[in-house]
Design an enzyme around this catalytic site. Structure first.
Site, PDB file in Angstrom:
ATOM      1  N   HIS A  86       0.950  -1.375   0.034  1.00 51.84           N
ATOM      2  CA  HIS A  86       0.017   0.106  -0.040  1.00 51.84           C
ATOM      3  C   HIS A  86       0.854   1.368   0.004  1.00 51.84           C
ATOM      4  CE1 HIS A  86      -3.671   2.268   0.358  1.00 51.84           C
ATOM      5  NE2 HIS A  86      -4.169   1.233   0.915  1.00 51.84           N
TER       6      HIS A  86
ATOM      7  N   ASP B  39      -8.686  -9.814 -18.423  1.00 52.33           N
ATOM      8  CA  ASP B  39      -8.710 -10.939 -19.169  1.00 52.33           C
ATOM      9  C   ASP B  39      -7.577 -11.108 -19.803  1.00 52.33           C
ATOM     10  OD1 ASP B  39      -9.106 -12.764 -21.468  1.00 52.33           O
ATOM     11  OD2 ASP B  39     -10.623 -11.492 -22.588  1.00 52.33           O
TER      12      ASP B  39
END
Length: 451
Positions: free
Chosen positions: A176, A397
């Protein structure tokens, strides 16, 4: 049928790591880019990892999983040339920066002897944690593998998990300190697009957009983290599904309540009304789990700043480009939707009036250490609600089709993540509470009325 299900439930699941490799950028990082300074927002981000995993059914494209893994390694190497700080090492002392030394990213490969459908159907949320590299799931006091031999933090880890049926789960954990949820999803989508392009070399994919890397000036501070992570020890994580129709009913209810109060909230979003409901039920559950007590607390809601300021930033801008909307609650009367949603909208509008990111960070730079520390303490005592709805989770994808499920791993006390469902027919809320609070929360009739 029943016996078959019992046998599956009784079977012990084996998840085995079979290989570890280091993937370096396919091209060396230019000398002028060897140091990537962290912004003030990065420096105030929690010292934790953001775990996101995407599940894919079996594909006939590859002859073996070895071929698929080989292609993933090659495309990751190419992707790291654009996301070059991810292949460096976070310095722990001195100026807060990433040494973009091309040391590389750890790529772990694992096998699970369950089928993908069984794993998703029978697993509890905690079972997802084994899919992530080196236990890098949010905050974990026993983190292992996130530092190299010189005790320097690695920003990114990747784990590819194969299932017995040929299905796969691709998991990433990003520090983070180097980026937010948008950065993480942008990276995964970029990697997926590069992989897909490698299979269809004659078809150019117009959706491949390189990250927008802002080069910050060196700025060394001792600011505390604005969003401190709390240990998940003694906590449990559960998933709750809220269908669109139920959310529309909730929106109608909230609208009617606010009109009746004389402070109408017009056109509330699904995320707004669901956040209100979850927070109301969460505090009620905590109060019931600790009879006779009501602790003054609050809610914190991180929002993406890239597209809300006057001068918009590219959606692919890398880093922690978030602002924290915080709403303190000192008594139970403040849980009315007109107050909760109204205050969140008011605080968001303050950021919408900011000219650009430089103005936002300059405000933080001018704050005293004591002020930042006080803000940090207030947020640390709050319930945190983070929404990844409407982000490109189900467009990841790799050339095998869209994922059947995208989720996060681990859990942090009083932390909720909102995600779109696979068919965009609702919202999934992944909630983490102490065990006693969760037992009460998951039986709340008002909550269950909209699940």
């Amino acid at each position: 049928m029943i016996m078959s299900k019992l046998l599956r439930l009784g079977k012990r699941q084996h998840h085995t790591i079979v290989s570890r490799d280091i993937i370096k950028p396919s091209s060396p990082t230019p000398s002028q880019l060897k140091t990537y300074n962290l912004s003030l927002l990065d420096q105030c981000a929690p010292n934790s990892y953001m775990p996101i995993v995407a599940f894919y059914p079996s594909s006939k494209i590859y002859q073996s999983s070895v071929d698929k893994t080989f292609e993933l390694k090659n495309s990751l190497s190419q992707t790291l040339t654009q996301y070059y700080p991810f292949a460096g090492r976070l310095k722990q002392y001195g100026p807060k920066c990433v040494d973009c030394n091309d040391y590389g990213v750890e790529f772990i490969e694992a096998y699970n002897d369950s089928s993908l459908s069984d794993f998703l159907q029978l697993s509890k949320h905690k079972d997802f944690d084994q899919l992530f590299p080196n236990d890098l799931v949010w905050y974990n006091p026993s983190l292992k593998g996130d530092k190299d031999e010189n005790n320097i933090t690695c920003p990114l880890g990747v784990q590819v998990n194969h299932f017995a049926c040929g299905g796969m789960a691709v998991a990433t954990s990003l520090s983070h300190k180097i980026g937010d949820g948008v950065t993480t999803l942008n990276f995964i989508n970029h990697w997926a697009t590069v992989t897909k392009q490698s299979r269809f070399r004659d078809k150019k994919d117009a959706h491949l957009i390189n990250p927008n890397v802002i080069h910050w000036q060196t700025r060394h501070t001792n600011f505390p983290e604005l969003l401190s992570c709390k240990s998940c020890v003694g906590c449990v994580t559960r998933s709750f599904l809220f269908p669109n129709q139920k959310l529309n009913d909730l929106k109608a209810k909230v609208t009617a309540m606010t009109v009746e109060s004389g402070k109408p909230i017009m056109n509330p979003t699904q995320v707004e009304v669901l956040t209100w409901l979850l927070h109301k039920c969460a505090v009620a559950a905590t109060t019931r789990a600790n009879p006779g007590t009501f602790k003054a607390t609050g809610m914190a809601f991180p929002i993406d700043m890239r597209n809300i300021m006057v001068e918009k930033l590219l959606g692919t801008t890398m880093g922690n480009i978030v602002c924290m909307l915080e709403f303190p609650t000192s008594n139970q009367s403040e849980f009315a939707p007109d107050i909760t949603i109204g205050e969140l909208r008011k605080r968001k509008s303050q950021f919408q009036s900011m000219i650009n990111l430089e103005v936002a960070t300059s405000i933080l730079a001018e704050m005293s250490f004591e002020t930042v520390l006080e803000t940090s303490k207030r947020i640390d005592e709050s319930y945190i609600y983070s929404s990844l709805c409407r982000f490109p989770t189900y467009r990841i994808d790799f050339g095998w089709g869209k994922p059947v499920k995208v989720t996060v791993g681990g859990g942090i006390k009083n932390f909720t993540v909102l995600l779109d469902t696979p068919n965009d027919d609702g919202i999934e809320a992944i909630v983490c509470f102490e065990k006693e609070v969760m037992n009460t929360f998951q039986q709340d009739p008002e909550l269950l009325a909209f699940c």
